[in-house]
Design a protein around this motif. Structure first.
Motif, short mmCIF file in Angstrom:
data_model
loop_
_atom_site.label_atom_id
_atom_site.label_comp_id
_atom_site.label_asym_id
_atom_site.label_seq_id
_atom_site.Cartn_x
_atom_site.Cartn_y
_atom_site.Cartn_z
N THR A 132 0.81 -1.22 0.00
CA THR A 132 0.00 0.00 0.00
C THR A 132 0.84 1.27 0.00
O THR A 132 0.32 2.35 -0.22
N THR A 134 3.22 1.70 -2.22
CA THR A 134 3.55 1.99 -3.62
C THR A 134 2.43 1.62 -4.59
O THR A 134 2.43 2.08 -5.73
N GLY A 135 1.51 0.75 -4.17
CA GLY A 135 0.49 0.24 -5.08
C GLY A 135 0.92 -1.01 -5.80
O GLY A 135 0.16 -1.56 -6.60
N GLY A 203 -0.11 4.39 -1.66
CA GLY A 203 -0.34 3.56 -2.83
C GLY A 203 -1.76 3.05 -2.97
O GLY A 203 -2.10 2.43 -3.99
N THR A 204 -2.61 3.30 -1.98
CA THR A 204 -3.96 2.73 -2.00
C THR A 204 -4.79 3.24 -3.18
O THR A 204 -5.54 2.48 -3.79
N THR A 206 -3.96 3.91 -6.15
CA THR A 206 -3.61 3.14 -7.34
C THR A 206 -4.27 1.76 -7.30
O THR A 206 -4.83 1.29 -8.30
N ARG A 209 -8.10 1.58 -8.14
CA ARG A 209 -8.54 1.78 -9.53
C ARG A 209 -8.94 0.48 -10.20
O ARG A 209 -9.65 0.49 -11.21
N ARG A 210 -8.50 -0.64 -9.65
CA ARG A 210 -8.78 -1.94 -10.29
C ARG A 210 -10.11 -2.54 -9.86
O ARG A 210 -10.46 -3.63 -10.30
#
Length: 286
Positions: A132, A134-135, A203-204, A206, A209-210
């Motif tokens: 989390t 960096t994603g 990073g959360t 990013t 988005r999925r």
């Protein structure tokens, strides 16, 4: 308010104190009312202070919580012993309301468990977790298993199991991540953690988005060790035994410890434990 000879701070008294304060009555008025009803003044003052402080703390916590989301929910109306999962009749072994934890029996057949292990074995590598910060992904010292991911509907077997899960949990199949298969050898474990993505980590955004947040987890047991390897929920004081073919489901309506979904995999003592994990998202997972 009637006199209380035992001077007990009951839920009814706490509710009355909060209601009177919300109606705008000054603390002096509440104190006088309690004393007129027979309360010792010092005890009445203490009861007022502790009740109102607790109420304020709860109000602050409620306003600071992330918003709640819809979550997968098996149809347990009428306390059924079995659920129709389309191609399979699944046992309901235990149900816990808060936190929401349901243990299912016979979700997978023995040959399905063996087939998943055989498909996964050649692709196993040291398990990674979502990073989390960096994603991306990273090796986590708290997780000492080997693992791999299948693509959604990668094989007919996986597609059939995913459709079964979707029907069982009343959640769209496209909102599920691909199945992750994990192997835990002797001594391997996964220390207690949460499955949702911490909204405070950089990073959360990013990751979300999925398909949005994770809102539920289903852990299916594919091969049982001779000892150890249970799934533990420290906040619920619960341990689920890793019985082959069974599964444990839990949901979390917001990414916050208030869901009490802290969980982990206890160290395997003897033998190997194989599991398949299905994480479910708010939206379609891409």
């Amino acid at each position: 308010m009637s006199a209380n000879a035992q001077q007990a701070v009951t839920p009814q008294l706490r509710q009355w104190i909060v209601e009177q304060a919300q109606a705008g009555h000054a603390p002096e008025v509440l104190l006088k009312s309690m004393c007129d009803a027979g309360w010792d003044e010092a005890l009445a003052a203490q009861a007022m202070e502790t009740t109102l402080r607790a109420h304020l703390d709860q109000a602050r916590q409620a306003t600071s919580l992330p918003p709640a989301s819809a979550v997968p929910e098996p149809d347990l109306e009428g306390s059924p012993l079995y659920l129709d999962a389309g191609d399979r009749r699944v046992h309901v072994i235990s149900v816990q309301r808060s936190p929401r934890i349901v243990v299912f029996g016979d979700l997978l057949a023995a040959d399905e468990c063996e087939a998943l292990v055989d498909l996964a074995r050649p692709r196993m590598a040291r398990s990674r977790t979502v990073a989390t910060q960096t994603g991306g992904e990273e090796i986590n010292v708290d997780r000492t298993s080997d693992g791999m991911f299948f693509q959604r509907a990668e094989t007919d077997l996986i597609a059939r199991i995913e459709e079964r899960i979707a029907r069982l949990l009343c959640w769209p199949v496209q909102n599920g991540e691909g199945l992750q298969v994990l192997r835990y050898g002797p001594g391997a474990e996964y220390k207690p953690h949460y499955d949702y993505f911490d909204p405070g980590e950089p990073g959360t955004a990013t990751i979300l988005r999925r398909g949005g947040q994770r809102v539920a987890t289903l852990v299916m047991y594919l091969a049982e060790p001779e000892g150890g390897g249970g799934t533990v929920f420290p906040d619920a004081q619960l341990e689920v035994a890793p019985k082959r073919g069974n599964a444990v489901f839990f949901s979390y309506e917001r990414p916050h410890p208030s869901t009490r979904t802290l969980h982990g995999g206890s160290p395997v003592v003897v033998g190997e434990k194989w599991i398949a994990t299905k994480w479910l998202r708010q939206n379609e997972f891409r």
